[in-house]
Design an enzyme around this catalytic site. Sequence first.
Site, PDB file in Angstrom:
ATOM      1  CB  SER A 228     -15.272  -3.434  -7.135  1.00 37.07           C
ATOM      2  OG  SER A 228     -14.986  -3.919  -5.852  1.00 37.07           O
TER       3      SER A 228
ATOM      4  CB  CYS B 187      -2.258  -1.921  -5.342  1.00 32.90           C
ATOM      5  SG  CYS B 187      -4.023  -1.875  -5.554  1.00 32.90           S
TER       6      CYS B 187
HETATM    7  C1  LIG Z   1     -10.337  -0.826  -6.499  1.00 32.75           C
HETATM    8  C2  LIG Z   1     -10.140  -0.939  -7.949  1.00 32.75           C
HETATM    9  C3  LIG Z   1     -10.010  -2.201  -8.576  1.00 32.75           C
HETATM   10  C4  LIG Z   1      -9.978  -3.486  -7.788  1.00 32.75           C
HETATM   11  O1  LIG Z   1     -11.219  -3.815  -7.249  1.00 32.75           O
HETATM   12  P1  LIG Z   1     -11.278  -4.916  -6.074  1.00 32.75           P
HETATM   13  O2  LIG Z   1     -12.730  -5.144  -5.874  1.00 32.75           O
HETATM   14  O3  LIG Z   1     -10.614  -4.304  -4.891  1.00 32.75           O
HETATM   15  O4  LIG Z   1     -10.576  -6.123  -6.563  1.00 32.75           O
HETATM   16  C5  LIG Z   1      -9.858  -2.236  -9.941  1.00 32.75           C
HETATM   17  N1  LIG Z   1      -9.845  -1.111 -10.674  1.00 32.75           N
HETATM   18  C6  LIG Z   1      -9.971   0.109 -10.116  1.00 32.75           C
HETATM   19  C7  LIG Z   1      -9.960   1.315 -10.993  1.00 32.75           C
HETATM   20  C8  LIG Z   1     -10.108   0.234  -8.744  1.00 32.75           C
HETATM   21  O5  LIG Z   1     -10.211   1.441  -8.205  1.00 32.75           O
END
Ligand SMILES: *Cc1c(COP(=O)(O)O)cnc(C)c1O
Length: 377
Positions: A197, A323
Amino acid sequence: MIYMDNASTTVVDKEAFDIAKKYLFENYANPSSSYSMANDVKADMEDAREMIADILGARYNEIYFTSGGSESNNWAILKSCELTENKGKHIISSKIEHHSVLHTLSYLEKKGYEVTYLSTDEKGLIDINELRSAIREDTVLISIMFANNEIGTIEPIKEIGKLAHEHNILFHTDAVQAVGHLPIDVNELNIDLLSASGHKFHSPKGVGFLYIRSGIKLTSLIHGGSQERNRRAGTQNTFGIIAMANALKNSYETLDKDSLYVKSLRDKLFSLILENIEGSHINGDINNRLFNNINIYFENISGELLLILLNQNGVCASLGSACTTGSIDPSHVIMAISNDKKRASSSLRLTLSKYNTEDEVNKAFEILKKCIEKLRI
Ligand SMILES: *Cc1c(COP(=O)(O)O)cnc(C)c1O
């Protein structure tokens, strides 16, 4: 304001921003259109794909752009299960995965899948032997995160991948916290599917990618147009994609220097806290840990109240994953490593970046110390 929540998201690189601007205001064509402005942006987008692939030791046609980590995780897990339906319905994962993995798995459980959630030791590390004995005839997927987003523990990815391949099982890793922070070679590490991401490494939000090893015929999660070689419909987020590739290249070009710098700040803040604040204990491993991550348990402190006080004093921190904040559930990661509800609701995460300074570290420590004193009266 002192921003120490870089595992939640990061500020956009100045250079990535300038690039994004270009594709928002100047070359804003749809890359699927057929005039030269569109061809140009398509070419730049394919260059971005190649840049990302190069960094990970992948081929450019193994990188698929998505809206981010959550989509990549959903896609990888849901569709690799569909692909292997006839072989079996057993998945192996861990108790400390991100919710975008855990909730996808619980959805599959409702559809008849069986999931083994590996436990970890008190430092957040999975046990390779436990993984080995969890493998069954009908195991179709192993999904284990590269590095944990709450406590920064780095999992033995290469060994996991090797084991998966010995048993002909697909290996997916949620590498959202690792990409841009750790050297990664998908072949050396035996990875089949890797989620990333952009906003975790200084590019805009809402863009990411999934690495799919060639030969794995993952079908689409999002149906529609023929973008991404028919595997992920929807007009590409061109400004985000091109900015993301640039931010990723920048991260790796200066990784040695930046990681040393951030680690020195992190270690300083860690020791200031552990040595000067009574009843403070590290969560996770001091060595096998992302260089920017701090997670500390403060005895007799409500994490939620601490977060409020820190906010009032200008420090942005977190209880664990963003979250989880806002819900009263204690961190599932701290629960998994300690089985201690008190610890899970009295822990604080501080995650640094190359944009933090030593002055901020000193100030954050003083503020944290005062907040803890106030809460303990
Ligand atoms: C932030 C995160 C995600 C989610 O990524 P997004 O782009 O915000 O949907 C998934 N896994 C981990 C380990 C993260 O830190």
